[in-house]
Design a protein around this motif. Structure first.
Motif, mmCIF file in Angstrom:
data_model
loop_
_atom_site.group_PDB
_atom_site.id
_atom_site.type_symbol
_atom_site.label_atom_id
_atom_site.label_comp_id
_atom_site.label_asym_id
_atom_site.label_seq_id
_atom_site.Cartn_x
_atom_site.Cartn_y
_atom_site.Cartn_z
ATOM 1 N N PHE A 38 -11.393 6.426 66.638
ATOM 2 C CA PHE A 38 -12.260 5.781 65.652
ATOM 3 C C PHE A 38 -12.287 6.637 64.399
ATOM 4 O O PHE A 38 -12.575 7.840 64.459
ATOM 5 C CB PHE A 38 -13.678 5.624 66.192
ATOM 6 C CG PHE A 38 -14.676 5.171 65.166
ATOM 7 C CD1 PHE A 38 -14.685 3.856 64.735
ATOM 8 C CD2 PHE A 38 -15.591 6.065 64.614
ATOM 9 C CE1 PHE A 38 -15.595 3.427 63.772
ATOM 10 C CE2 PHE A 38 -16.505 5.648 63.658
ATOM 11 C CZ PHE A 38 -16.508 4.325 63.235
ATOM 12 N N THR A 39 -11.968 6.033 63.255
ATOM 13 C CA THR A 39 -11.991 6.754 61.982
ATOM 14 C C THR A 39 -13.325 6.501 61.303
ATOM 15 O O THR A 39 -13.634 5.380 60.898
ATOM 16 C CB THR A 39 -10.842 6.300 61.064
ATOM 17 O OG1 THR A 39 -9.592 6.516 61.741
ATOM 18 C CG2 THR A 39 -10.842 7.080 59.768
ATOM 19 N N ALA A 40 -14.123 7.563 61.176
ATOM 20 C CA ALA A 40 -15.454 7.436 60.570
ATOM 21 C C ALA A 40 -15.369 7.442 59.054
ATOM 22 O O ALA A 40 -15.985 6.613 58.383
ATOM 23 C CB ALA A 40 -16.357 8.563 61.057
ATOM 24 N N ILE A 41 -14.615 8.390 58.504
ATOM 25 C CA ILE A 41 -14.398 8.454 57.059
ATOM 26 C C ILE A 41 -12.911 8.667 56.809
ATOM 27 O O ILE A 41 -12.211 9.274 57.625
ATOM 28 C CB ILE A 41 -15.218 9.576 56.381
ATOM 29 C CG1 ILE A 41 -14.970 10.928 57.049
ATOM 30 C CG2 ILE A 41 -16.682 9.235 56.371
ATOM 31 C CD1 ILE A 41 -15.677 12.087 56.368
ATOM 32 N N ASN A 42 -12.451 8.163 55.670
ATOM 33 C CA ASN A 42 -11.011 8.218 55.400
ATOM 34 C C ASN A 42 -10.763 8.555 53.933
ATOM 35 O O ASN A 42 -11.210 7.835 53.038
ATOM 36 C CB ASN A 42 -10.357 6.865 55.726
ATOM 37 C CG ASN A 42 -8.859 6.893 55.531
ATOM 38 O OD1 ASN A 42 -8.165 7.719 56.111
ATOM 39 N ND2 ASN A 42 -8.356 5.987 54.697
ATOM 40 N N ASP A 43 -10.109 9.700 53.704
ATOM 41 C CA ASP A 43 -9.655 10.087 52.375
ATOM 42 C C ASP A 43 -10.799 10.131 51.356
ATOM 43 O O ASP A 43 -10.695 9.615 50.251
ATOM 44 C CB ASP A 43 -8.564 9.131 51.891
ATOM 45 C CG ASP A 43 -7.777 9.699 50.716
ATOM 46 O OD1 ASP A 43 -7.731 10.935 50.574
ATOM 47 O OD2 ASP A 43 -7.229 8.897 49.931
ATOM 48 N N VAL A 44 -11.905 10.765 51.756
ATOM 49 C CA VAL A 44 -13.048 10.921 50.856
ATOM 50 C C VAL A 44 -12.786 12.083 49.905
ATOM 51 O O VAL A 44 -12.500 13.206 50.336
ATOM 52 C CB VAL A 44 -14.346 11.177 51.648
ATOM 53 C CG1 VAL A 44 -15.497 11.538 50.704
ATOM 54 C CG2 VAL A 44 -14.704 9.957 52.476
ATOM 55 N N THR A 45 -12.866 11.814 48.616
ATOM 56 C CA THR A 45 -12.703 12.850 47.598
ATOM 57 C C THR A 45 -13.912 12.803 46.666
ATOM 58 O O THR A 45 -14.239 11.740 46.115
ATOM 59 C CB THR A 45 -11.403 12.649 46.803
ATOM 60 O OG1 THR A 45 -10.278 12.813 47.689
ATOM 61 C CG2 THR A 45 -11.287 13.666 45.676
ATOM 62 N N LEU A 46 -14.550 13.948 46.513
ATOM 63 C CA LEU A 46 -15.814 13.992 45.771
ATOM 64 C C LEU A 46 -16.080 15.436 45.356
ATOM 65 O O LEU A 46 -15.839 16.359 46.122
ATOM 66 C CB LEU A 46 -16.950 13.482 46.664
ATOM 67 C CG LEU A 46 -18.379 13.642 46.162
ATOM 68 C CD1 LEU A 46 -18.611 12.755 44.936
ATOM 69 C CD2 LEU A 46 -19.364 13.282 47.271
ATOM 70 N N THR A 47 -16.587 15.619 44.143
ATOM 71 C CA THR A 47 -17.017 16.933 43.677
ATOM 72 C C THR A 47 -18.490 16.879 43.296
ATOM 73 O O THR A 47 -18.927 15.944 42.614
ATOM 74 C CB THR A 47 -16.190 17.388 42.452
ATOM 75 O OG1 THR A 47 -14.835 17.594 42.867
ATOM 76 C CG2 THR A 47 -16.724 18.689 41.888
ATOM 77 N N VAL A 48 -19.228 17.872 43.753
ATOM 78 C CA VAL A 48 -20.621 18.051 43.341
ATOM 79 C C VAL A 48 -20.665 19.332 42.519
ATOM 80 O O VAL A 48 -20.371 20.418 43.022
ATOM 81 C CB VAL A 48 -21.566 18.152 44.543
ATOM 82 C CG1 VAL A 48 -23.007 18.322 44.063
ATOM 83 C CG2 VAL A 48 -21.440 16.916 45.431
ATOM 84 N N GLU A 49 -21.003 19.198 41.247
ATOM 85 C CA GLU A 49 -21.024 20.348 40.367
ATOM 86 C C GLU A 49 -22.213 21.256 40.694
ATOM 87 O O GLU A 49 -23.201 20.811 41.276
ATOM 88 C CB GLU A 49 -21.121 19.890 38.903
ATOM 89 C CG GLU A 49 -19.975 19.009 38.439
ATOM 90 C CD GLU A 49 -18.649 19.754 38.365
ATOM 91 O OE1 GLU A 49 -18.672 21.002 38.398
ATOM 92 O OE2 GLU A 49 -17.594 19.094 38.263
ATOM 93 N N PRO A 50 -22.134 22.542 40.327
ATOM 94 C CA PRO A 50 -23.248 23.451 40.595
ATOM 95 C C PRO A 50 -24.562 22.935 40.013
ATOM 96 O O PRO A 50 -24.630 22.533 38.850
ATOM 97 C CB PRO A 50 -22.808 24.743 39.889
ATOM 98 C CG PRO A 50 -21.317 24.682 39.893
ATOM 99 C CD PRO A 50 -20.990 23.232 39.698
ATOM 100 N N GLY A 51 -25.598 22.911 40.841
ATOM 101 C CA GLY A 51 -26.908 22.472 40.400
ATOM 102 C C GLY A 51 -27.070 20.971 40.264
ATOM 103 O O GLY A 51 -28.117 20.498 39.798
#
Length: 284
Positions: A38-51
């Motif tokens: 079972f694939t829960a997430i696939n090819d997730v790309t995300l950046t959270v900047e500092p703060g």
């Protein structure tokens, strides 16, 4: 270790850089009880900047909590990577606090004991940890409740204890998995406002999971929409509401808030409808 003392950052990493989250091509697969993949997430790309305060919304079962577990190091990716402060996450991530949907307090410890456990585990002397915990209980409005046990508190008060426990070590990353989902509307609004005030003071990078779209817009700098399972990033919306935002109840009546909420719902609605059709066994 005092409240202001921070553990050293890796060489070449500034304090701000240490709070950056980079998720690249993240995929997580599980084996079902029947032995199927079972694939829960696939090819997730995300950046959270500092703060940055980043909310993730999406239909039930789209892998939001799974994504947080990869950032924390509680789980390992099947593919892709997660980096915090430029360092690949391959174990429990240093400098991260996690606030869960369910109460995660130790029932046999007092309110004071629950809040001070973080500093104690980091080697802070008991007397200093007690002083820090007392100060954080004051910040979340629980002075005078130090000797109570979790079962003696209301749901909102338990969340205040959990929030103090999550923030007392001044984390660089704060992961929050529907922390206010079980609260009544009035208590939730109070907790949201308190969270914003404390976040403004400490400025950790936040990944905040919620099913409440209004909550996501009111709190966040950025809202990420995830697709129906297997979850991946569908859209990212920058929230340009000015800070500090004050009372979240008032924010929800502002024209710009309503515009953003409407735009995000347009993107989210198809995913919610599709997820409902899947679980109901109806063709989308």
């Amino acid at each position: 270790m005092s409240d202001q003392t921070r553990r050293p950052h890796p060489p070449g990493i500034t304090p701000d850089d240490a709070a950056r989250i980079d998720i690249i091509g993240l995929t997580k697969r599980f084996l079902t009880p029947k032995g199927e993949v079972f694939t829960a997430i696939n090819d997730v790309t995300l950046t959270v900047e500092p703060g940055q305060f980043c909310a993730i919304v999406g239909p039930t079962g789209c892998g939001k909590s799974t994504t947080l577990a990869q950032v924390s190091g509680l789980e390992h990716p099947s593919a892709g990577s997660v980096s915090v402060g430029g360092q690949i996450v391959d174990g429990i991530t240093d400098g991260v606090s996690y606030m869960f949907q369910a109460d995660s307090l130790f029932p046999w410890k007092t309110v004071l004991g629950n809040v001070m456990i973080g500093p104690v585990l980091l080697g802070t002397a008991k007397a200093e940890a007690t002083t820090l915990a007392m100060d954080w209980l004051r910040r979340v409005g629980l002075s005078g409740f130090e000797d109570r046990y979790p079962h003696q508190l209301s749901g909102g008060m338990r969340k205040r204890v959990a929030m103090a426990a999550a923030l007392i070590n001044r984390p660089r990353i704060l992961l929050m998995d529907e922390p206010f989902g079980a609260l009544d509307v009035q208590t939730k609004a109070i907790m949201q406002t308190e969270l914003l005030q404390l976040w403004e003071e400490l400025r950790p990078s936040v990944l905040f999971i919620t099913h409440d779209l209004d909550e996501a817009v009111a709190l966040s700098d950025r809202v990420v929409i995830m697709t129906t399972s297997p979850g991946t990033v569908k859209n990212v919306f920058d929230i340009d509401l000015p800070r500090p935002r004050g009372d979240v109840q008032q924010i929800r009546h502002e024209e710009r808030f309503l515009e953003l909420q409407g735009q995000i719902w347009e993107s989210l609605r198809d995913e919610v409808t599709r997820a409902y059709a899947q679980t109901a066994g109806v063709a989308a």
